[in-house]
Design a protein around this motif. Structure first.
Motif, PDB file in Angstrom:
ATOM      1  N   VAL A 194      -5.676  15.666   5.737  1.00  0.00           N
ATOM      2  CA  VAL A 194      -4.316  15.451   5.246  1.00  0.00           C
ATOM      3  C   VAL A 194      -3.392  15.123   6.412  1.00  0.00           C
ATOM      4  O   VAL A 194      -3.606  15.586   7.536  1.00  0.00           O
ATOM      5  CB  VAL A 194      -3.795  16.690   4.471  1.00  0.00           C
ATOM      6  CG1 VAL A 194      -3.662  17.898   5.373  1.00  0.00           C
ATOM      7  CG2 VAL A 194      -2.500  16.395   3.748  1.00  0.00           C
ATOM      8  N   ASN A 195      -2.381  14.313   6.161  1.00  0.00           N
ATOM      9  CA  ASN A 195      -1.317  14.088   7.140  1.00  0.00           C
ATOM     10  C   ASN A 195      -0.036  13.744   6.398  1.00  0.00           C
ATOM     11  O   ASN A 195      -0.041  13.515   5.190  1.00  0.00           O
ATOM     12  CB  ASN A 195      -1.702  13.022   8.180  1.00  0.00           C
ATOM     13  CG  ASN A 195      -1.832  11.644   7.591  1.00  0.00           C
ATOM     14  OD1 ASN A 195      -0.952  11.150   6.900  1.00  0.00           O
ATOM     15  ND2 ASN A 195      -2.949  10.996   7.871  1.00  0.00           N
ATOM     16  N   CYS A 233       6.918  14.779  10.787  1.00  0.00           N
ATOM     17  CA  CYS A 233       5.637  14.381  10.191  1.00  0.00           C
ATOM     18  C   CYS A 233       4.465  14.687  11.124  1.00  0.00           C
ATOM     19  O   CYS A 233       3.420  15.176  10.691  1.00  0.00           O
ATOM     20  CB  CYS A 233       5.652  12.894   9.844  1.00  0.00           C
ATOM     21  SG  CYS A 233       6.782  12.473   8.497  1.00  0.00           S
ATOM     22  N   GLU A 262     -10.377   4.703   0.470  1.00  0.00           N
ATOM     23  CA  GLU A 262      -8.995   4.727   0.947  1.00  0.00           C
ATOM     24  C   GLU A 262      -8.350   6.101   0.749  1.00  0.00           C
ATOM     25  O   GLU A 262      -8.671   6.815  -0.190  1.00  0.00           O
ATOM     26  CB  GLU A 262      -8.177   3.667   0.218  1.00  0.00           C
ATOM     27  CG  GLU A 262      -8.623   2.259   0.529  1.00  0.00           C
ATOM     28  CD  GLU A 262      -7.721   1.222  -0.110  1.00  0.00           C
ATOM     29  OE1 GLU A 262      -6.580   1.562  -0.464  1.00  0.00           O
ATOM     30  OE2 GLU A 262      -8.153   0.073  -0.229  1.00  0.00           O
ATOM     31  N   TRP A 263      -7.449   6.418   1.658  1.00  0.00           N
ATOM     32  CA  TRP A 263      -6.655   7.628   1.529  1.00  0.00           C
ATOM     33  C   TRP A 263      -5.660   7.431   0.383  1.00  0.00           C
ATOM     34  O   TRP A 263      -5.259   6.315   0.083  1.00  0.00           O
ATOM     35  CB  TRP A 263      -5.884   7.890   2.825  1.00  0.00           C
ATOM     36  CG  TRP A 263      -6.723   8.423   3.940  1.00  0.00           C
ATOM     37  CD1 TRP A 263      -7.881   7.892   4.430  1.00  0.00           C
ATOM     38  CD2 TRP A 263      -6.461   9.583   4.715  1.00  0.00           C
ATOM     39  NE1 TRP A 263      -8.353   8.656   5.460  1.00  0.00           N
ATOM     40  CE2 TRP A 263      -7.496   9.700   5.658  1.00  0.00           C
ATOM     41  CE3 TRP A 263      -5.451  10.538   4.711  1.00  0.00           C
ATOM     42  CZ2 TRP A 263      -7.551  10.736   6.585  1.00  0.00           C
ATOM     43  CZ3 TRP A 263      -5.497  11.569   5.629  1.00  0.00           C
ATOM     44  CH2 TRP A 263      -6.538  11.667   6.554  1.00  0.00           C
ATOM     45  N   THR A 264      -5.251   8.530  -0.239  1.00  0.00           N
ATOM     46  CA  THR A 264      -4.221   8.465  -1.268  1.00  0.00           C
ATOM     47  C   THR A 264      -2.916   8.989  -0.694  1.00  0.00           C
ATOM     48  O   THR A 264      -2.904   9.858   0.183  1.00  0.00           O
ATOM     49  CB  THR A 264      -4.602   9.299  -2.510  1.00  0.00           C
ATOM     50  OG1 THR A 264      -4.861  10.642  -2.100  1.00  0.00           O
ATOM     51  CG2 THR A 264      -5.829   8.730  -3.189  1.00  0.00           C
ATOM     52  N   SER A 265      -1.815   8.439  -1.172  1.00  0.00           N
ATOM     53  CA  SER A 265      -0.480   8.840  -0.706  1.00  0.00           C
ATOM     54  C   SER A 265       0.371   9.243  -1.894  1.00  0.00           C
ATOM     55  O   SER A 265       0.332   8.606  -2.945  1.00  0.00           O
ATOM     56  CB  SER A 265       0.200   7.684   0.025  1.00  0.00           C
ATOM     57  OG  SER A 265      -0.481   7.369   1.200  1.00  0.00           O
ATOM     58  N   TYR A 298       5.761  10.981   2.811  1.00  0.00           N
ATOM     59  CA  TYR A 298       4.537  10.974   2.009  1.00  0.00           C
ATOM     60  C   TYR A 298       3.533  11.996   2.519  1.00  0.00           C
ATOM     61  O   TYR A 298       3.422  12.213   3.721  1.00  0.00           O
ATOM     62  CB  TYR A 298       3.851   9.600   2.086  1.00  0.00           C
ATOM     63  CG  TYR A 298       4.637   8.492   1.442  1.00  0.00           C
ATOM     64  CD1 TYR A 298       4.429   8.157   0.114  1.00  0.00           C
ATOM     65  CD2 TYR A 298       5.591   7.784   2.163  1.00  0.00           C
ATOM     66  CE1 TYR A 298       5.143   7.133  -0.482  1.00  0.00           C
ATOM     67  CE2 TYR A 298       6.313   6.766   1.576  1.00  0.00           C
ATOM     68  CZ  TYR A 298       6.084   6.445   0.247  1.00  0.00           C
ATOM     69  OH  TYR A 298       6.812   5.435  -0.330  1.00  0.00           O
ATOM     70  N   GLU A 299       2.795  12.574   1.580  1.00  0.00           N
ATOM     71  CA  GLU A 299       1.615  13.353   1.916  1.00  0.00           C
ATOM     72  C   GLU A 299       0.414  12.440   1.681  1.00  0.00           C
ATOM     73  O   GLU A 299       0.291  11.843   0.614  1.00  0.00           O
ATOM     74  CB  GLU A 299       1.501  14.575   1.012  1.00  0.00           C
ATOM     75  CG  GLU A 299       0.244  15.382   1.285  1.00  0.00           C
ATOM     76  CD  GLU A 299       0.090  16.527   0.309  1.00  0.00           C
ATOM     77  OE1 GLU A 299       0.545  17.629   0.631  1.00  0.00           O
ATOM     78  OE2 GLU A 299      -0.479  16.295  -0.775  1.00  0.00           O
ATOM     79  N   ASN A 300      -0.440  12.306   2.676  1.00  0.00           N
ATOM     80  CA  ASN A 300      -1.608  11.434   2.607  1.00  0.00           C
ATOM     81  C   ASN A 300      -2.863  12.290   2.655  1.00  0.00           C
ATOM     82  O   ASN A 300      -2.986  13.162   3.508  1.00  0.00           O
ATOM     83  CB  ASN A 300      -1.604  10.453   3.775  1.00  0.00           C
ATOM     84  CG  ASN A 300      -0.277   9.736   3.894  1.00  0.00           C
ATOM     85  OD1 ASN A 300       0.131   9.031   2.994  1.00  0.00           O
ATOM     86  ND2 ASN A 300       0.402   9.950   5.006  1.00  0.00           N
ATOM     87  N   ARG A 301      -3.786  12.018   1.746  1.00  0.00           N
ATOM     88  CA  ARG A 301      -5.026  12.804   1.667  1.00  0.00           C
ATOM     89  C   ARG A 301      -6.239  11.896   1.820  1.00  0.00           C
ATOM     90  O   ARG A 301      -6.268  10.793   1.300  1.00  0.00           O
ATOM     91  CB  ARG A 301      -5.103  13.548   0.347  1.00  0.00           C
ATOM     92  CG  ARG A 301      -4.016  14.601   0.253  1.00  0.00           C
ATOM     93  CD  ARG A 301      -4.474  15.787  -0.532  1.00  0.00           C
ATOM     94  NE  ARG A 301      -3.514  16.865  -0.390  1.00  0.00           N
ATOM     95  CZ  ARG A 301      -3.766  17.992   0.240  1.00  0.00           C
ATOM     96  NH1 ARG A 301      -4.937  18.193   0.798  1.00  0.00           N
ATOM     97  NH2 ARG A 301      -2.859  18.935   0.310  1.00  0.00           N
ATOM     98  N   SER A 332       3.424  11.249   6.522  1.00  0.00           N
ATOM     99  CA  SER A 332       3.959  10.022   7.106  1.00  0.00           C
ATOM    100  C   SER A 332       5.281   9.683   6.417  1.00  0.00           C
ATOM    101  O   SER A 332       5.695  10.369   5.479  1.00  0.00           O
ATOM    102  CB  SER A 332       2.966   8.865   6.935  1.00  0.00           C
ATOM    103  OG  SER A 332       2.788   8.565   5.568  1.00  0.00           O
TER     104      SER A 332
END
Length: 92
Positions: A38-39, A26, A64-67, A52-55, A41
Motif C-alpha cells: 500500500v502507498n 503521502c 495493476e495497482w488499484t487507487s 489516493y490510497e493505492n493497493r 499518493s
C-alpha cells in the motif's frame, strides 16, 4: 438573477508549498515495511488536490495497482487552503 462564481487561481508559490506538504504527508504516512502492499499518493487538478490510497494487486492474475480517493483538498475562503472533505468518511 443567477449567482456568478469567479475562479481564483492560487499563486504559484502557494501551490508549490501545499504540494510539498502533501507530498511529505503521502511519503511518511505508510511504514516502509508495508510499501509493497500500500502507498499514499496525490494528484492535482487546478486548485484541488486529491489524495489516493493505492493497493497492490491482491491476486496473481491482476497486474495493476488499484487507487481509491480518500481526501480532497481545495481552497476555502479566498486563498487559504484547508481540507474540505473526506471520501467515504476516512479522515487523513
Amino acid at each position: 438573477m443567477a449567482e456568478r462564481r469567479f475562479k481564483i487561481l492560487l499563486p504559484e508559490l502557494v501551490k508549490i508549498m501545499v504540494e510539498k506538504k502533501v507530498g511529505e504527508y503521502c511519503k511518511n504516512k505508510v511504514p516502509a515495511h508495508a510499501l509493497h502492499q500500500v502507498n499514499i499518493s496525490y494528484k492535482t487538478r487546478g486548485n484541488r488536490i486529491t489524495i489516493y490510497e493505492n493497493r497492490a494487486p491482491w491476486r496473481p492474475e491482476f497486474k495493476e495497482w488499484t487507487s481509491m480517493p480518500i481526501a480532497l483538498i481545495k481552497p476555502a475562503n479566498g486563498l487559504s487552503i484547508a481540507p474540505t472533505e473526506t471520501i467515504d468518511g476516512i479522515n487523513t
